[in-house]
Enzyme design. Structure first.
Site, PDB file in Angstrom:
ATOM      1  N   ASP A   1      16.488   3.138   3.952  1.00 35.15           N
ATOM      2  CA  ASP A   1      15.159   3.152   4.570  1.00 35.15           C
ATOM      3  C   ASP A   1      15.311   3.847   5.930  1.00 35.15           C
ATOM      4  OD1 ASP A   1      12.957   2.612   6.112  1.00 35.15           O
ATOM      5  OD2 ASP A   1      12.837   0.485   5.601  1.00 35.15           O
TER       6      ASP A   1
ATOM      7  N   HIS B   1      12.951  -4.527   6.746  1.00 37.31           N
ATOM      8  CA  HIS B   1      11.487  -4.612   6.817  1.00 37.31           C
ATOM      9  C   HIS B   1      11.010  -5.179   5.478  1.00 37.31           C
ATOM     10  CE1 HIS B   1       7.342  -3.001   6.929  1.00 37.31           C
ATOM     11  NE2 HIS B   1       7.502  -2.856   8.221  1.00 37.31           N
TER      12      HIS B   1
ATOM     13  N   GLN C   1      12.857   4.289  10.667  1.00 38.51           N
ATOM     14  CA  GLN C   1      13.075   4.246  12.125  1.00 38.51           C
ATOM     15  C   GLN C   1      14.183   5.187  12.573  1.00 38.51           C
ATOM     16  OE1 GLN C   1      11.106   2.810  14.188  1.00 38.51           O
ATOM     17  NE2 GLN C   1       9.935   1.550  12.760  1.00 38.51           N
TER      18      GLN C   1
ATOM     19  N   CYS D   1       7.104  -7.481  10.685  1.00 38.78           N
ATOM     20  CA  CYS D   1       7.352  -7.365   9.229  1.00 38.78           C
ATOM     21  C   CYS D   1       8.824  -7.583   8.894  1.00 38.78           C
ATOM     22  CB  CYS D   1       6.891  -6.029   8.658  1.00 38.78           C
ATOM     23  SG  CYS D   1       5.138  -5.775   8.820  1.00 38.78           S
TER      24      CYS D   1
ATOM     25  N   LYS E   1       5.632   8.030  11.806  1.00 39.20           N
ATOM     26  CA  LYS E   1       6.584   7.543  12.811  1.00 39.20           C
ATOM     27  C   LYS E   1       7.396   8.699  13.379  1.00 39.20           C
ATOM     28  CE  LYS E   1       7.075   3.101  10.447  1.00 39.20           C
ATOM     29  NZ  LYS E   1       6.436   2.099  11.321  1.00 39.20           N
TER      30      LYS E   1
HETATM   31  N1  PLP Z   1      10.785   0.299   7.049  1.00 37.94           N
HETATM   32  C1  PLP Z   1      10.918   0.166   8.371  1.00 37.94           C
HETATM   33  C2  PLP Z   1      12.286  -0.028   8.960  1.00 37.94           C
HETATM   34  C3  PLP Z   1       9.791   0.204   9.180  1.00 37.94           C
HETATM   35  O1  PLP Z   1       9.912   0.057  10.509  1.00 37.94           O
HETATM   36  C4  PLP Z   1       8.516   0.387   8.590  1.00 37.94           C
HETATM   37  C5  PLP Z   1       7.286   0.367   9.414  1.00 37.94           C
HETATM   38  O2  PLP Z   1       7.227  -0.238  10.446  1.00 37.94           O
HETATM   39  C6  PLP Z   1       8.446   0.551   7.210  1.00 37.94           C
HETATM   40  C7  PLP Z   1       9.596   0.498   6.475  1.00 37.94           C
HETATM   41  C8  PLP Z   1       7.134   0.771   6.525  1.00 37.94           C
HETATM   42  O3  PLP Z   1       6.610   2.004   6.899  1.00 37.94           O
HETATM   43  P1  PLP Z   1       5.136   2.430   6.482  1.00 37.94           P
HETATM   44  O4  PLP Z   1       4.230   1.306   6.894  1.00 37.94           O
HETATM   45  O5  PLP Z   1       4.912   3.693   7.236  1.00 37.94           O
HETATM   46  O6  PLP Z   1       5.140   2.652   5.014  1.00 37.94           O
END
Ligand code: PLP
Length: 424
Positions: free
Chosen positions: A198, A125, A201, A382, A224
């Site tokens: 990270d 992401h 998900q 993203c 999430k």
């Molecule tokens: N990392 C991953 C794999 C994500 O799917 C997301 C959000 O879609 C993020 C990071 C960023 O999360 P947040 O917008 O809640 O900070």
């Protein structure tokens, strides 16, 4: 149990398949939030009065709940943030300062400096790419196959004397691939390099054990995982957090302040400057309770608040079992839609199906599905480098949660059959 799921969209039952973007909230999380503002609202840690003491106690209790939820060694390793993005930025900013200092020291000895390198996967992401660029790192990228599986041999070859960190997603928000984070961590540690995972998900879809993974940092977002927006977690191993400079300055993160010099508070408060989102943290605790008490009824898609005898599993294993069988069902059912092409077909996938429908633009597919009450996400999610990798502008993404049912998949399938002729 999830009030929003009773909503009608253009006269249709809401079929919510945008859970990778954010999950809906169970009644108990909504109640926790409203109860907090009705009966407990006050600023934590500093107050001498009863409300502040109770709010502090409950806030700190959630920290211990999160510690147990991801099996961290200590509550000092749990830092509350606004979400995954802030968690990664925190680590990148603090590590970046360290790297910068080390580089300056080094440049006194050598006449040249090397920029620090961070190894990331090709399926990150943007929030696990840009913070490292802001920290001044050069990125080395682990490639992945057409199916969406990381190439670990190529990964091994990326290490060199300048490698400072490996930053990798546990589950891809676009491809659904579950990455072998234990192995990725083990390989990095063989090179003496720390690892950030990270987990945005992953945490709502499988039991996560940070000690079993062995990683040094693990980041995730509350929203999430059935919790409110505005709260997230940065787990960091205590030995490493102890060596990191603070991220933001302000109240709560200090021990002593004079105009000449400031000394910092102990962990985890050193990384929690300012007033936190107390109500949202309590909501996170309530969401964890919800997930731990989830029980998978033998009939796919039925939810029961309390575990019953005939339930095979409870908690995260039950959610995982439910979503895995739903994934098998969905892949089989959707593959009968003429012209469908799946993006990301790794053998281990969690909660996410990305696809294209013939030559139709993903946005058009998403807009027509919306008219039938079906909420999916379209675009690059993203993860622009993934789109470049496949040479596509974006995908349509259907993503699951514990309340997703076979009926939701059937509705998506029927809707795709209906809209496909309109898009030719
Ligand atoms: N990392 C991953 C794999 C994500 O799917 C997301 C959000 O879609 C993020 C990071 C960023 O999360 P947040 O917008 O809640 O900070």
């Amino acid at each position: 149990m999830f009030p929003i799921l009773d909503t009608q969209i253009y006269g249709h039952r809401l079929v919510y398949l945008d859970n990778a973007a954010t999950t809906q909230k169970p009644q108990q999380v909504i109640d926790t939030l409203t109860d907090y503002y009705r009966t407990l609202n006050s600023n934590i840690h500093r107050g001498a009065h009863r409300l502040a003491a109770e709010a502090t106690e409950r806030y700190e209790a959630v920290r211990r709940q999160v510690q147990s939820f991801i099996n961290a060694r200590s509550h000092r390793e749990i830092v509350f943030t606004r979400g995954t993005t802030e968690s990664i930025n925190l680590v990148a900013s603090s590590l970046g300062k360290l790297w910068n200092d080390q580089q300056l020291t080094h440049s006194h000895i050598h006449t040249f400096t090397h920029s620090p390198e961070v190894i990331v996967s090709g399926m990150e992401h943007h929030s696990n790419i840009v913070p490292w660029q802001l920290a001044g790192a050069t990125l080395r990228v682990i490639p992945f196959s057409d199916e969406g599986v990381l190439d670990l041999d190529a990964y091994r070859a990326l290490f060199n004397g300048n490698t400072r960190l490996v930053a990798c997603t546990h589950v891809s928000n676009t491809l659904g691939t579950v990455n072998p984070v234990e192995e990725i961590t083990r390989i990095a540690h063989e090179h003496g390099v720390p690892v950030l995972i990270d987990g945005a998900q992953a945490v709502a879809h499988m039991a996560v054990d940070v000690q079993a993974i062995g990683c040094d940092f693990y980041c995730f977002s509350g929203h999430k995982m059935y919790a409110p927006m505005g709260v997230g977690v940065m787990y960091g191993r205590e030995e490493i957090l102890d060596t990191l400079p603070p991220y933001q300055g302000g109240g709560e993160m200090i021990k002593d302040v004079t105009f000449e010099r400031t000394t910092y508070n102990e962990l985890p408060f050193r990384f929690e400057a300012g007033t936190p989102s107390v109500g949202d943290v309590l909501g996170l605790g309530s969401a964890i309770d919800f997930m731990l008490n989830y029980s998978c009824s033998p009939k796919l898609g039925e939810l029961s608040a309390q575990p019953t005898e005939e339930c095979v599993k409870t908690g995260l294993p039950a959610i995982q079992a439910h979503e895995e069988s739903l994934m098998r069902y969905a892949l089989e059912k959707l593959s009968t839609v003429p012209g469908i092409r799946f993006i990301g077909t790794a053998p281990r996938k969690a909660g996410v199906i990305s696809f294209l429908l013939g030559d139709a633009h993903p946005y058009d597919v998403g807009t027509l599905l919306d008219k039938l009450g079906i909420a999916v996400r379209t675009g690059h999610h993203c993860t622009q480098p993934i789109m470049d990798r496949y040479g596509i502008p974006g995908t349509v993404r259907a993503s699951f949660a514990c309340y997703t049912t076979q009926a939701d998949i059937d509705a998506l399938h029927d809707a795709l059959l209906r809209i496909a002729p309109m898009l030719q």
